[in-house]
Write an enzyme that holds these catalytic residues in place. Structure first.
Site, mmCIF file in Angstrom:
data_model
loop_
_atom_site.group_PDB
_atom_site.id
_atom_site.type_symbol
_atom_site.label_atom_id
_atom_site.label_comp_id
_atom_site.label_asym_id
_atom_site.label_seq_id
_atom_site.Cartn_x
_atom_site.Cartn_y
_atom_site.Cartn_z
ATOM 1 N N ASP A 15 0.875 -1.184 0.000
ATOM 2 C CA ASP A 15 0.000 0.000 0.000
ATOM 3 C C ASP A 15 0.907 1.227 0.000
ATOM 4 O OD1 ASP A 15 -2.365 1.628 0.302
ATOM 5 O OD2 ASP A 15 -1.936 1.805 2.429
ATOM 6 N N SER A 16 0.290 2.403 -0.068
ATOM 7 C CA SER A 16 1.068 3.643 -0.024
ATOM 8 C C SER A 16 1.635 3.916 1.372
ATOM 9 C CB SER A 16 0.177 4.806 -0.441
ATOM 10 O OG SER A 16 -0.921 4.918 0.439
ATOM 11 N N CYS A 78 -4.380 -1.521 -1.622
ATOM 12 C CA CYS A 78 -4.602 -0.110 -1.916
ATOM 13 C C CYS A 78 -5.707 -0.031 -2.962
ATOM 14 C CB CYS A 78 -3.308 0.490 -2.463
ATOM 15 S SG CYS A 78 -3.475 2.205 -2.978
ATOM 16 N N GLU A 158 -2.898 8.436 8.864
ATOM 17 C CA GLU A 158 -1.423 8.374 8.906
ATOM 18 C C GLU A 158 -0.886 9.031 10.183
ATOM 19 O OE1 GLU A 158 1.143 7.180 6.830
ATOM 20 O OE2 GLU A 158 -0.292 6.137 5.558
ATOM 21 N N CYS A 190 -11.010 2.663 0.810
ATOM 22 C CA CYS A 190 -9.599 3.034 0.978
ATOM 23 C C CYS A 190 -9.138 2.284 2.219
ATOM 24 C CB CYS A 190 -9.455 4.539 1.183
ATOM 25 S SG CYS A 190 -7.789 5.036 1.703
ATOM 26 N N HIS A 192 -6.980 2.852 4.307
ATOM 27 C CA HIS A 192 -6.690 3.668 5.500
ATOM 28 C C HIS A 192 -7.939 3.840 6.374
ATOM 29 C CE1 HIS A 192 -2.964 4.805 3.481
ATOM 30 N NE2 HIS A 192 -2.580 5.468 4.567
HETATM 31 N N1 DGL Z 1 -4.781 3.204 1.249
HETATM 32 C C1 DGL Z 1 -4.842 3.541 -0.119
HETATM 33 C C2 DGL Z 1 -6.171 3.208 -0.736
HETATM 34 O O1 DGL Z 1 -6.760 2.219 -0.341
HETATM 35 C C3 DGL Z 1 -4.188 4.808 -0.579
HETATM 36 C C4 DGL Z 1 -4.431 6.059 0.168
HETATM 37 C C5 DGL Z 1 -3.544 7.162 -0.359
HETATM 38 O O2 DGL Z 1 -2.323 6.953 -0.391
HETATM 39 O O3 DGL Z 1 -4.070 8.202 -0.754
HETATM 40 O O4 DGL Z 1 -6.645 3.851 -1.630
#
Ligand code: DGL
Length: 274
Positions: A15-16, A78, A158, A190, A192
């Site tokens: 993931d990011s 992600c 984050e 997402c 996150h």
């Molecule tokens: N967690 C990621 C997603 O599911 C990326 C969030 C990001 O880096 O903007 O989209």
């Protein structure tokens, strides 16, 4: 590069940033004996506000980081990459199986909705790609999808602002219009967002079912590995091998909070296509 993985090869997840840890947690719950290698591209998070060209380049780099460890499967933890660059990952990882969070989340949402009104929240890039409504309507054309980009939720996650007043305020701003549309199901599009799940649940109320694409993709991965005879025969559990492209210390602290476990070793690696 060796490409003959066996059942005891690791599962690669990326993931990011910290968001993919929600997938690591779900995979560990579903498959406790699997070895996991995780890469968080913390030097370049967030992906959501970036262009498709950039996201596709990052997706290629991220996949190569995992490929160096010869995984048996790649899980794209992600939604942004799943929406815009799953083909890039599949190409780099070929012939390994690749699972993206998006299809799994869409399928679970269609299964759960009763009134066929589904809300989807995600990054700017995911929402603009229209990938969730397309995936949902491929499964059921009669479902109405209400999408909303929530760009401020990724930095809040984050920063670990899980129970913060600012998070509550922003969640209301983003989510109440979706509740007003009469949705009965909300996809956390997402990875996150499950980190902020308690505030999200409190905001939308108990009548709205929350779909965590992390849990959905873990179930799919377990099913696919089982079907292809690639489940690990190991009996012990090991902590995941964690890699990031920046600030390993910060990542380690967040890991301890989200995973409720000891602070692990986090390796600093460079994310570039090899
Ligand atoms: N967690 C990621 C997603 O599911 C990326 C969030 C990001 O880096 O903007 O989209």
């Amino acid at each position: 590069m060796q490409r003959n993985p066996g059942p005891d090869s690791p599962i690669g997840i990326f993931d990011s940033g910290v968001g993919g840890l929600t997938v690591v947690r779900a995979v560990r719950e579903a498959l406790p004996h699997e070895r996991i290698i995780y890469f968080g591209d913390t030097a370049r998070v967030p992906y959501g506000p970036k262009s498709q060209v950039t996201i596709r380049r990052y997706a290629e780099d991220d996949t190569w980081v995992l490929m160096r460890h010869q995984p048996k499967m790649v899980i794209v933890a992600c939604n942004t990459v799943s929406a815009l660059a799953l083909d890039v990952v599949a190409h780099c990882a070929d012939p390994l199986p690749v699972e993206g969070v998006l299809e799994a989340g869409a399928a679970l949402a269609v299964e759960r909705t009763r009134n066929r009104r589904i809300g989807v929240i995600g990054t700017q890039a995911t929402v603009c790609s229209n990938a969730y409504p397309s995936a949902i309507n491929r499964l059921d054309q009669g479902v109405e999808v209400f999408s909303r980009a929530c760009p401020l939720l990724v930095p809040l996650a984050e920063e670990g602002m899980v129970e913060h007043e600012a998070t509550r305020l922003i969640a209301k701003e983003y989510l109440l219009p979706l509740v007003d549309e009469g949705i009965d199901t909300l996809v956390l599009g997402c990875t996150h967002y499950p980190i902020l799940r308690s505030v999200i649940e409190e905001t939308v109320g108990s009548a709205v079912a929350i779909i965590d694409s992390a849990e959905a993709v873990a179930m799919r991965a377990a099913e696919k590995l089982g079907r292809t005879g690639m489940l690990s025969g190991r009996r012990e559990t090991a902590p995941p091998h964690l890699m990031v492209s920046d600030l390993p210390q910060k990542f380690g602290s967040l890991y301890r909070i989200f995973m409720d476990s000891e602070m692990p070793d986090v390796e600093l690696v460079e994310a570039s296509a090899s």
